[in-house]
Structure formats: structure tokens, C-alpha cells
Design an enzyme around this catalytic site. Structure first.
Site, PDB file in Angstrom:
ATOM      1  N   LYS A  51     126.345  44.682  38.889  1.00 11.04           N
ATOM      2  CA  LYS A  51     126.112  46.111  38.532  1.00 11.04           C
ATOM      3  C   LYS A  51     126.212  47.096  39.583  1.00 11.04           C
ATOM      4  O   LYS A  51     126.525  48.231  39.903  1.00 11.04           O
ATOM      5  CB  LYS A  51     125.215  46.200  37.427  1.00 11.04           C
ATOM      6  CG  LYS A  51     125.276  45.583  36.187  1.00 11.04           C
ATOM      7  CD  LYS A  51     124.450  45.502  35.133  1.00 11.04           C
ATOM      8  CE  LYS A  51     124.943  44.625  34.114  1.00 11.04           C
ATOM      9  NZ  LYS A  51     123.544  44.280  32.982  1.00 11.04           N
ATOM     10  N   GLN A  95     117.501  45.435  31.637  1.00  7.68           N
ATOM     11  CA  GLN A  95     118.135  44.138  31.822  1.00  7.68           C
ATOM     12  C   GLN A  95     117.339  43.039  30.815  1.00  7.68           C
ATOM     13  O   GLN A  95     116.246  42.679  30.882  1.00  7.68           O
ATOM     14  CB  GLN A  95     118.181  43.589  33.322  1.00  7.68           C
ATOM     15  CG  GLN A  95     119.089  42.448  33.524  1.00  7.68           C
ATOM     16  CD  GLN A  95     120.402  42.375  32.993  1.00  7.68           C
ATOM     17  OE1 GLN A  95     121.251  43.540  33.646  1.00  7.68           O
ATOM     18  NE2 GLN A  95     121.129  41.501  32.637  1.00  7.68           N
ATOM     19  N   ASP A 118     123.989  50.724  27.319  1.00  8.86           N
ATOM     20  CA  ASP A 118     124.309  49.654  26.834  1.00  8.86           C
ATOM     21  C   ASP A 118     124.473  49.411  25.083  1.00  8.86           C
ATOM     22  O   ASP A 118     125.040  48.565  24.603  1.00  8.86           O
ATOM     23  CB  ASP A 118     123.117  48.885  26.839  1.00  8.86           C
ATOM     24  CG  ASP A 118     123.400  47.623  28.064  1.00  8.86           C
ATOM     25  OD1 ASP A 118     124.527  47.469  28.386  1.00  8.86           O
ATOM     26  OD2 ASP A 118     122.502  47.175  28.694  1.00  8.86           O
TER      27      ASP A 118
END
Ligand code: NDP
Length: 278
Positions: A51, A95, A118
Site C-alpha cells: 500500500k 490493517q 476501507d
């Protein structure tokens, strides 16, 4: 049979995003993503590194918060709150997985919906259900972009999804419904799985079991989307679909690697640029 090339499509998207990012900078906006990682999960480290690389390539600033596994829930929540109010940060990503003693749902709930790149905040999940503009979680969003690029129209199609996780299977249900597909969702308690999969015009597999879907489970000319990423002892990646044999029956199929994986990161980048533009 056509192989859906996620790597090439992701690269195309990233190039467009780079131009948008440069345009934002001219307007004085410097897109920035903050990533929080708790503990030392090996796979997560690789994902976060990828990322960060993608951000770098596009020109998005990247801020990493590496927290030790023994952090308290309060400490995690106060970091998220701090990032929520930091006007230089446009996107926040937590994450997963995080240590089991921490409440990930509360953490996702705390990320402000406007920075929830997200798409895991319940407000954004709800908006997706209502077919309203929102941040769609990146893997399902990437799959929808693949359908768009390859002119695969879902309207009236029987779409079967195997897997009902919050990050892949469940948002996919809504994405496909919003495109007027007839959606069936299978999971570990589904009886006669093959009866469902054999009926699928489009079969999307997200379970995490190498080569689980075999040739006898799919319909002739079906579209096959393989989300699975399974790392063998030799380090090689395998999908959830027996690519070699299933591809002989499919009309379209995604490979692993080079299919859904690169699209997930591209759509995260897309969401950060969207958050920065709002
Ligand atoms: P989860 O482990 O959260 O969910 C797996 C799902 O598969 C569950 O719904 C489970 O059912 C179902 N399942 C498990 N075994 C079977 C079975 N034998 N028959 C039918 N259903 C079954 O996984 P994720 O959704 O997080 O990930 C799935 C895979 O996709 C993994 O390989 C992961 O690495 C990969 N992945 C890839 C991404 C990418 O960018 N390409 C992004 C995210 C994930 P139940 O709910 O009943 O337990």
C-alpha cells in the site's frame, strides 16, 4: 476464454489517479493516507508495504502508525480520534487482523465515515446497502471495476458468492444486487454447494482454501472471479479455484496472482483520492 488481467487494469487506474492527485496538489490539497497496524502479523506487513509503494507511485503521502501488540483499546481509539481531527489526513485504514483482545468493531466505528477509505464503518456499509454514494470496500469495488472493464453485465445474471466475510462476501452481495443480479451467498454451512455453483453465470470465490473450486462445480461459460490468496510452503500463491482445469470451461476467469489482488490496492488508492477531493 479470456483471462481478466487485474494487474494491467490496476495499473491503468493508478495512472489516472496519479493525474488526479497532481491536480489536487495544484489546488493545494496533498492527499494523505494514515495506516494503523497493531502487532507483527507477517502477511499484514507485506500488505502495508504494498500500500505504501502504491501511495508513493501516485504521489499520496503515507503515514504509518505501528503499534505494539499490547496496546490498550483506549490507546487505539484515541489514536483514531486524533487522526479523525487531523486535517492533513484524508484517509484512515486500520490493517486487520488486530490482536483478539481489542475490539475491531469499535475501532472501525470510530473512524470517521468521511475518512473511512476501507468502507468498514457501519454508516458506509449502510449506505452501500441503500445504493448511495459511499466508500465501497476495496476488494468488492475492484471486482465491480473488472466487470465494468470487460463489459460483463450482471443484470439478470445468477451470481453465486462463496464466502460471507464482512470485507469481501457481504459487501459483494450489495454491489451485485445494485447491478440487478440475482445473488446467492454460500458459506461453510451451505448444503449441496455444488448445486448452487453449477447454476452460477458468475461465480465469485472468497474462502481461503487452495483450488477448492473444481471443474465439475462450474457451469459451461461461467465467469469466474477468484479472490483467494493462499501462500504455499514454497511461497507460491494459489487461488481458491483450480485455475488450470476450471479455465477450460470459463468464459472469463481471474488468475492468482495478477487478478483481484492488484485491484484491491488500486481501489484503496481510488478511495483516498475520493476522500481528498470531498
Ligand atoms: P474469511 O476467513 O473471513 O471468510 C471465509 C468465508 O469462506 C466464510 O464466510 C466461510 O464460511 C467460508 N467458507 C470457508 N470454508 C468453506 C467451505 N468449505 N465451503 C463454503 N464456504 C466456506 O476470509 P476472507 O473473506 O477474509 O478471505 C477469503 C480469501 O480471500 C482468503 O484467501 C484471503 O486471503 C483472500 N482475500 C483476498 C483479497 C484480495 O485482495 N485478493 C482481499 C481479502 C481477502 P462461514 O462464514 O460459515 O465461516
Amino acid at each position: 476464454m479470456e483471462i481478466i488481467n487485474g494487474k494491467t487494469l490496476a495499473q491503468e487506474i493508478r495512472e489516472k489517479l496519479k493525474i488526479e492527485c497532481d491536480e489536487l496538489k495544484i489546488k493545494g490539497i496533498k492527499p494523505k493516507l494514515a495506516v494503523i497496524m497493531v502487532g507483527e502479523d507477517k502477511a499484514s506487513k507485506v500488505y502495508v508495504k504494498n500500500k505504501s509503494k502504491a501511495c508513493n507511485e501516485i504521489g499520496i503521502e503515507f503515514e504509518e502508525h505501528l503499534l505494539s501488540a499490547d496496546i490498550t483499546q483506549d490507546e487505539l481509539i484515541s489514536l483514531i480520534k486524533k487522526l479523525n481531527t487531523d486535517s492533513t489526513i484524508h484517509g484512515i485504514l486500520l490493517q486487520s487482523p488486530i490482536p483478539k483482545n481489542l475490539d475491531i468493531n469499535e475501532a472501525f466505528r470510530t473512524i470517521t465515515p468521511e475518512k473511512d477509505v476501507d468502507g468498514f464503518n457501519p454508516i458506509n456499509v449502510g449506505k452501500l446497502c441503500l445504493n448511495q454514494d459511499t466508500f465501497v470496500s476495496c476488494t468488492p469495488y475492484g471486482i465491480m471495476k473488472m466487470f465494468e472493464k470487460y463489459n460483463i453485465d450482471l443484470e439478470g445474471k445468477d451470481v453465486v458468492i462463496i464466502g460471507r466475510s464482512n470485507i469481501v462476501g457481504k459487501p459483494l452481495i450489495q454491489c451485485c444486487l445494485n447491478k440487478n443480479a440475482t445473488v446467492t451467498v454460500c458459506h461453510s454451512k451451505t448444503k449441496n454447494l455444488k448445486e448452487h455453483t453449477k447454476n452460477a453465470d458468475v461465480l465469485i470465490v472468497a474462502i481461503g482454501k487452495p483450488k477448492f473450486v473444481t471443474e465439475d462445480m462450474v457451469k459451461e461459460n461461467a465467469v469466474i472471479i477468484d479472490v483467494g490468496i493462499n501462500r504455499g510452503e514454497d511461497g507460491k500463491l494459489t487461488g481458491d479455484v483450480d485455475f488450470e482445469n476450471v479455465s477450460k470451461k470459463a468464459s472469463y476467469i481471474t488468475p492468482v496472482p495478477g487478478g483481484v489482488g492488484p485491484m484491491t490496492i488500486a481501489m484503496l488508492m481510488n478511495n483516498v483520492i475520493k476522500a481528498s477531493s470531498n
